[in-house]
Structures are given as structure tokens and as C-alpha cells.
Design a protein around this motif. Structure first.
Motif, short mmCIF file in Angstrom:
data_model
loop_
_atom_site.label_atom_id
_atom_site.label_comp_id
_atom_site.label_asym_id
_atom_site.label_seq_id
_atom_site.Cartn_x
_atom_site.Cartn_y
_atom_site.Cartn_z
N THR A 63 -1.77 -8.48 -6.15
CA THR A 63 -1.00 -7.24 -6.17
C THR A 63 -1.06 -6.47 -4.86
O THR A 63 -0.37 -5.48 -4.70
CB THR A 63 -1.52 -6.31 -7.27
OG1 THR A 63 -2.91 -6.02 -7.01
CG2 THR A 63 -1.40 -6.96 -8.63
N SER A 64 -1.87 -6.91 -3.91
CA SER A 64 -2.08 -6.12 -2.69
C SER A 64 -1.76 -6.93 -1.45
O SER A 64 -2.19 -8.07 -1.32
CB SER A 64 -3.52 -5.64 -2.64
OG SER A 64 -3.74 -4.91 -1.48
N PRO A 65 -1.03 -6.37 -0.50
CA PRO A 65 -0.75 -7.06 0.74
C PRO A 65 -1.97 -7.12 1.63
O PRO A 65 -2.89 -6.32 1.49
CB PRO A 65 0.35 -6.20 1.39
CG PRO A 65 0.09 -4.83 0.86
CD PRO A 65 -0.39 -5.04 -0.54
N ASP A 66 -2.01 -8.08 2.52
CA ASP A 66 -3.09 -8.19 3.48
C ASP A 66 -2.77 -7.28 4.66
O ASP A 66 -1.96 -7.61 5.52
CB ASP A 66 -3.23 -9.65 3.92
CG ASP A 66 -4.42 -9.85 4.85
OD1 ASP A 66 -5.01 -8.84 5.27
OD2 ASP A 66 -4.76 -11.01 5.13
N SER A 67 -3.40 -6.13 4.69
CA SER A 67 -3.10 -5.14 5.73
C SER A 67 -3.93 -5.43 6.97
O SER A 67 -5.15 -5.47 6.91
CB SER A 67 -3.42 -3.73 5.22
OG SER A 67 -2.71 -3.48 4.03
N ASN A 68 -3.27 -5.62 8.09
CA ASN A 68 -3.96 -5.93 9.33
C ASN A 68 -3.70 -4.88 10.41
O ASN A 68 -3.94 -5.12 11.58
CB ASN A 68 -3.52 -7.31 9.85
CG ASN A 68 -4.02 -8.43 8.97
OD1 ASN A 68 -5.20 -8.47 8.65
ND2 ASN A 68 -3.14 -9.32 8.57
N ASP A 69 -3.18 -3.73 10.03
CA ASP A 69 -2.90 -2.69 11.02
C ASP A 69 -3.61 -1.41 10.64
O ASP A 69 -4.18 -1.29 9.57
CB ASP A 69 -1.39 -2.46 11.12
CG ASP A 69 -0.79 -1.99 9.80
OD1 ASP A 69 -1.16 -0.89 9.35
OD2 ASP A 69 0.03 -2.72 9.20
N ASN A 70 -3.58 -0.47 11.56
CA ASN A 70 -4.18 0.84 11.34
C ASN A 70 -3.12 1.93 11.22
O ASN A 70 -3.34 3.08 11.61
CB ASN A 70 -5.15 1.18 12.49
CG ASN A 70 -6.43 0.37 12.41
OD1 ASN A 70 -6.70 -0.27 11.40
ND2 ASN A 70 -7.19 0.37 13.49
N SER A 71 -1.98 1.56 10.68
CA SER A 71 -0.92 2.55 10.49
C SER A 71 -1.38 3.61 9.50
O SER A 71 -2.19 3.35 8.62
CB SER A 71 0.35 1.87 9.98
OG SER A 71 0.11 1.21 8.75
N PRO A 72 -0.86 4.84 9.62
CA PRO A 72 -1.32 5.94 8.75
C PRO A 72 -1.04 5.67 7.27
O PRO A 72 0.04 5.22 6.91
CB PRO A 72 -0.52 7.14 9.25
CG PRO A 72 -0.12 6.77 10.63
CD PRO A 72 0.11 5.29 10.62
N GLY A 111 -6.92 4.48 10.38
CA GLY A 111 -5.61 4.93 9.93
C GLY A 111 -5.60 5.46 8.51
O GLY A 111 -4.57 5.92 8.01
N VAL A 112 -6.74 5.40 7.83
CA VAL A 112 -6.82 5.76 6.41
C VAL A 112 -7.29 7.21 6.24
O VAL A 112 -8.28 7.62 6.84
CB VAL A 112 -7.78 4.82 5.66
CG1 VAL A 112 -7.97 5.28 4.21
CG2 VAL A 112 -7.25 3.39 5.69
N ASP A 113 -6.56 7.93 5.41
CA ASP A 113 -6.95 9.28 5.02
C ASP A 113 -7.10 9.30 3.50
O ASP A 113 -6.66 8.38 2.80
CB ASP A 113 -5.90 10.29 5.46
CG ASP A 113 -6.45 11.70 5.57
OD1 ASP A 113 -7.64 11.91 5.25
OD2 ASP A 113 -5.68 12.61 5.97
N TRP A 114 -7.73 10.37 2.98
CA TRP A 114 -8.00 10.45 1.54
C TRP A 114 -7.68 11.84 1.01
O TRP A 114 -8.05 12.84 1.62
CB TRP A 114 -9.48 10.17 1.24
CG TRP A 114 -9.92 8.80 1.63
CD1 TRP A 114 -10.50 8.43 2.81
CD2 TRP A 114 -9.81 7.62 0.84
NE1 TRP A 114 -10.76 7.09 2.81
CE2 TRP A 114 -10.34 6.57 1.61
CE3 TRP A 114 -9.32 7.34 -0.43
CZ2 TRP A 114 -10.40 5.25 1.14
CZ3 TRP A 114 -9.37 6.04 -0.91
CH2 TRP A 114 -9.90 5.02 -0.12
N LYS A 115 -6.96 11.88 -0.11
CA LYS A 115 -6.89 13.09 -0.90
C LYS A 115 -8.09 13.07 -1.83
O LYS A 115 -8.15 12.29 -2.77
CB LYS A 115 -5.58 13.14 -1.71
CG LYS A 115 -4.34 13.35 -0.88
CD LYS A 115 -3.10 13.43 -1.78
CE LYS A 115 -1.85 13.68 -0.95
NZ LYS A 115 -0.62 13.73 -1.80
N MET A 116 -9.05 13.94 -1.57
CA MET A 116 -10.32 13.92 -2.29
C MET A 116 -10.30 14.98 -3.39
O MET A 116 -10.14 16.16 -3.12
CB MET A 116 -11.48 14.14 -1.33
CG MET A 116 -11.55 13.10 -0.22
SD MET A 116 -12.92 13.35 0.94
CE MET A 116 -14.30 12.93 -0.12
N GLU A 117 -10.48 14.53 -4.63
CA GLU A 117 -10.42 15.42 -5.78
C GLU A 117 -11.76 15.40 -6.50
O GLU A 117 -12.34 14.32 -6.73
CB GLU A 117 -9.30 15.01 -6.74
CG GLU A 117 -9.17 15.93 -7.95
CD GLU A 117 -8.10 15.48 -8.92
OE1 GLU A 117 -8.04 16.05 -10.04
OE2 GLU A 117 -7.33 14.55 -8.59
#
Length: 553
Positions: free
Chosen positions: A30-39, A70-76
């Protein structure tokens, strides 16, 4: 559908009824292989409350980690009852990308909320394998898979110089009576009673002799656990384990629990027990401690960190507290300090709804690089800590120290959000260069932050650090027993749930009623407790303890 291990926390956490579920498709499907640091921004939820929701990049640490990945989080963060929140989340199937389970791991696991991580770890997790490798078999589930990362993978070991957990007492009380050495529960309450009689009001309000945080279901263990500590046992949750036979005996209904609750009944009759202990929430409890009106309380240090920091920030050492290793009798050796152990029944996992598990596991692996573990604990060199000529980490000035102790600064920098509920080294770890993983365990830091009041108190008791007030812990290879797994719906799990329910019903009643009613209410409580299948529970925990002693987790 396979049956996974579910988990208990003994007296520490109320187990809720769970909803069974099946695992969804594997992450690779279900998940693509992400190889970049895009936001990209993912959702993080924790069942640990007490913080405001935030965007991770609004903190210094979160921003730096975002720049790397490139990863951010909405932290709840949890607001309200954790069991209710978990139930709603499971019923709706509305999961965030990752969940810090706290006390709801059993429920979430049984519902199939998390994806298996082994393939992701193998492909993208060299640092995960470095940190968790020796312990991975300790948190695999019955299907052989890993679903979450615990927080206690110690790399090396160093003790905490400023350990403080147990029976806290306001320093003004000790000062008033010339810093007496008190060890027993009777001595502790006698001293509080004398002070309260002498000072019935503090700052124009009634002095509170003793308080505890038992009003929130998830914190009721604060009332349950003292019995085992007073008897000379560490926090093994619902049981006390014999050092030689390794037999586990239930705390609930024991003579030790009776002695503890009966003492609180007497304390209440003397007008020294705060009745709001059974109704106030965490924020109200911390506010009450910060007010300086409370003379004594029982808590673990992690429960009262904000109050501790705020009192220190206020600058009045007499209003601050010190934890003492109180026991029932003078011949009892205290065991408040936990021995090295591994907690395998809660952690952080990637959910079945995660948009990109590959990107998330890479973030976790990056977080476990040693330089980032230093970032989330120590911060930025020359800004939040310094390094001396010998390579030792320390605080050069008060401003650096304040980043770690001031709640507002700690939240703004990100320590409060990143230093615990993520994949991480265990608290007592050592860095490769020999520095302590956490500032609190670094000797150079422990003594630097001492106020004049700290130094005076330690001098009066003939020690150099607060940990020296406590006994060195005995080795317990099963520790902690509260992390022993039970199958959800098993007789053992049903027993401990019902036993906790009985305690929530009867312990407050026994404390608040007249002491003349205590024996009758205790007998009523034990009559119902004895109808439960205690032996099966104790036998199961005993066998699990013996298995751990033999190296089988």
C-alpha cells in the motif's frame, strides 16, 4: 486473522475492553518507496496527555529533523479519557499515521491498528537494528512480527544522580524540624501532622497534609503502588516478586495494601488527606502542588515534572519538595530505584492508515542516528549545552540549563515533544563517547543545577546527590513485571481488570469513611476479591517471571 500478544500494565494502567480486528494489507502493498526529501506532513497522536497540539516544525528540533528528511508532523495529544478515545478511534477506523500507545497498546494491537515492521526495518532501518537489535525478540508478538518500538533499549547503563520518586515532602517541613532523618510511614505522617498543626494555613489558605492523583482512571496506580514500595519492592505493577523463589503475589488485597490504606484512613480522619485526590485532574493536581499548600504527596517524578520545574523557577527552595524512600519499618530496604530493565508493552507504531510507511520508517531510522539522539536530548552545542576540553557535555550557564528545565523554553525548543515518545535510546544509555544519553544522568549537569537550597539539604543529609538518599536497586532480570504480556480476554486479563475495578470502588471508600468502618469495608472488599481467580493470575505471572529469568521473553 492471527492472535497477537496483548499487554498489561498491572496496577499502573486500567485495561479496557478491546475490539478484535484483523491486520490489513502489508505496507509494501500500500505504500510507495519514497526516495526523496520532498515536503510531507504526517499525523502523530499520543495517548500521553499534558501538552498542547503543535506542528513539529514549529519547534527547533522538529524543524531540524524536517530539514534532514522533509517530514513534518501534526502532533496531537490526548484530551480526556484514554480508553474512550481509543474505543472511538478503533470503532471508526480513523487512525493517524503513527500512534504513541501509552496504556492503550493492548486495545490497539487487538484491533489490528498497527502494521508489521520487520520488512521495513530490514530494508530501511540500519540504525533501528543497531539500537533495538539485541532486544527485538523481547517485543515480537506471537506471530513473530514487530509492530511498535518501545522506549527502553538501553545502550550501556548509567544511573540517574538526581533520582526523585516516592513520598515527597515539602522542604519547609524538614527545615522547621532541623532536617530529621525519617524512614517509616509513621514518621513521615507524624512530621506532616506537627507542621500542619503549627501552620494550619499557608498564604491564607488551608494547609493540605497529603494529596495524591487518583481522580483520573489512568493515574489510579498512584494510590495503588505505594503499598509495594513501602514493603520494599520496586514497581512491578500488580505484583510483588520474591527475590529467591520468583513467585509473584498480588498487591491488591495483601496485608501491605491493607496497612497502607488503613493509614490513609487514619490520616483522613485527622484532617490531613486531600479529598479532592479522587476528583481532581492532572492539571489541578499540579497546580495544587505548585501553590505550596501541600506538605506531602506520592508520585513518580515523570508525573510532576511541570510542577517541579515551576517551583524551582519561582526561586523559593522552602516551597519545593524532596522525595524520600519511605517504608513501613526500619528494617526494610527501599527499592524505589528501578534496576536495569526492558519495557515491552507500549511504544510507537505505524498504523494501517499510514500514507507512506516507508517514509515514516526512514524518519524513525534517521532519528536514531546518534547525532539526532543527542539533538533530542541535549540540543545544539553552544546553545543548549557545551562540551569541555575532555569532551564532556555540561551546562556552561543558567540559560543552557533553563532550556531543559523551563517548561516554556523546553516546549519551544522541542525537548518536551521529542525526548521521549519516539523510537529512542533508553533513559539510562551511554553515548559512544561515554557521555550520558540524557542530561539528567550526567554528573556534571546534576551538580551544576543545584540551588543553594539543594546544596544545604544534601549537606544536612550527608549526601552529594539526591539518588544517594535511596538504596541501590537489587538486580531483577524480569524487570518490570508489569510489562508481561497476557492475551486479551484470557482469564488472567479478565481477573486483573476486575481486580482494578474493585480497587477503584473500595479504596477511596475505605479512606474517606470513618476508621471505625474500615474493617467491615475491608472484609467486604476481600469477600469480592476472593471470588475472583487470583491463583491463575499469580501462577501465570510467576511462570512468566521465571521464563524471563531463564532468558525467555
Amino acid at each position: 486473522m492471527f492472535r497477537k500478544k496483548t499487554l498489561i500494565t498491572g496496577l499502573a494502567i486500567l485495561l479496557a475492553v478491546t475490539i478484535a480486528g484483523c491486520n490489513k494489507a502489508s505496507p509494501e502493498a500500500t505504500s510507495p518507496d519514497s526516495n526523496d526529501n520532498s515536503p510531507v506532513t504526517f499525523k502523530y497522536f499520543t495517548f500521553g496527555g499534558g501538552k498542547k497540539d503543535i506542528l513539529a516544525s514549529d519547534t527547533t528540533i522538529g524543524k531540524k529533523l524536517q530539514e534532514q528528511t522533509g517530514v513534518d508532523w501534526k502532533m496531537e495529544y490526548l484530551v480526556g479519557d484514554s480508553a474512550t478515545k481509543a474505543g472511538v478511534m478503533i470503532a471508526s477506523g480513523d487512525y493517524p499515521d503513527i500512534i504513541d500507545s501509552s496504556g492503550e497498546m493492548a486495545k490497539l494491537m487487538d484491533a489490528g491498528a498497527f502494521i508489521p515492521l520487520d520488512d521495513l526495518i530490514e530494508k530501511y532501518g540500519p540504525n533501528i537494528k543497531r539500537v533495538y537489535g539485541p532486544d527485538m525478540d523481547k517485543f515480537r508478538q506471537e506471530d513473530g512480527q514487530i509492530y511498535f518500538f518501545p522506549y527502553t533499549a538501553n545502550i550501556g547503563y548509567v544511573s540517574e544522580p538526581n533520582f526523585q520518586t516516592g513520598f515527597y515532602i515539602q522542604r519547609a517541613v524538614l527545615k522547621e524540624f532541623n532536617y530529621p532523618k525519617i524512614k517509616t510511614l509513621d514518621e513521615y505522617f507524624d512530621l506532616i501532622e506537627q507542621y500542619k498543626q503549627k501552620y494550619p494555613q499557608i498564604d491564607g489558605k488551608e494547609t493540605i497534609g497529603f494529596a495524591t492523583l487518583a481522580g483520573e482512571p489512568s493515574s489510579f496506580f498512584t494510590l495503588q503502588n505505594p503499598a509495594m514500595h513501602l514493603a520494599g519492592y520496586p514497581n512491578d505493577g500488580s505484583v510483588m516478586v520474591d527475590m529467591e523463589s520468583h513467585e509473584a503475589k498480588l498487591v491488591a488485597g495483601s496485608d501491605y495494601q491493607k496497612q497502607w490504606i488503613q493509614k490513609l484512613s487514619e490520616v483522613n480522619a485527622q484532617g490531613m488527606f486531600d479529598p479532592e485526590s479522587f476528583t481532581m485532574n492532572r492539571d489541578q493536581y499540579l497546580a495544587k502542588l505548585t501553590s505550596g499548600r501541600v506538605l506531602g504527596y506520592f508520585s513518580y517524578s515523570w508525573q510532576v515534572g511541570d510542577a517541579t520545574s515551576n517551583l524551582k523557577k519561582a526561586g523559593n527552595d522552602d516551597k519545593r519538595y524532596v522525595a524520600l524512600p519511605i517504608v513501613f519499618d526500619n528494617n526494610v530496604k527501599d527499592q524505589y530505584i528501578d534496576p536495569p530493565g526492558f519495557v515491552n508493552n507500549y511504544g510507537i507504531g505505524i498504523t494501517v492508515n499510514a500514507e507512506d510507511p516507508v517514509r515514516i520508517i526512514k524518519y524513525f531510522d534517521n532519528l536514531l542516528k546518534e547525532e539526532n539522539q543527542i539533538l533530542v536530548q541535549w540540543g545544539i552545542q553552544d546553545e543548549t549545552y557545551s562540551v569541555n576540553d575532555e569532551g564532556r557535555f555540561y551546562f556552561e550557564n543558567d540559560e543552557q540549563r533553563r532550556y531543559h528545565e523551563d517548561p516554556e523554553l523546553s516546549q519551544k525548543f522541542g525537548f518536551d515533544y521529542f525526548n521521549y515518545s519516539w523510537p529512542r535510546y533508553g533513559n539510562n544509555s551511554l553515548l559512544e563517547d561515554g557521555n550520558a544519553y540524557g542530561p539528567g544522568n550526567q554528573p556534571e549537569v546534576a551538580t551544576f543545577s543545584y540551588t543553594d537550597g539543594d546544596k544545604l539539604l544534601l549537606e544536612k543529609y550527608g549526601v552529594e546527590t539526591f539518588a544517594e538518599l535511596f538504596s541501590t536497586p537489587d538486580e531483577r532480570p524480569w524487570s518490570p513485571a508489569w510489562s508481561i504480556a497476557l492475551e486479551q480476554g484470557s482469564p488472567e486479563q479478565i481477573f486483573i481488570t476486575k481486580a482494578d475495578d474493585l480497587q477503584k470502588k473500595y479504596l477511596p471508600k475505605m479512606i474517606m469513611e470513618s476508621p471505625t468502618s474500615f474493617e467491615n469495608t475491608w472484609n467486604e472488599y476481600m469477600g469480592q476479591m476472593n471470588q475472583l481467580n487470583k491463583k491463575t493470575y499469580e501462577d501465570t505471572i510467576t511462570q512468566a517471571v521465571k521464563d524471563r529469568v531463564a532468558g525467555k521473553w
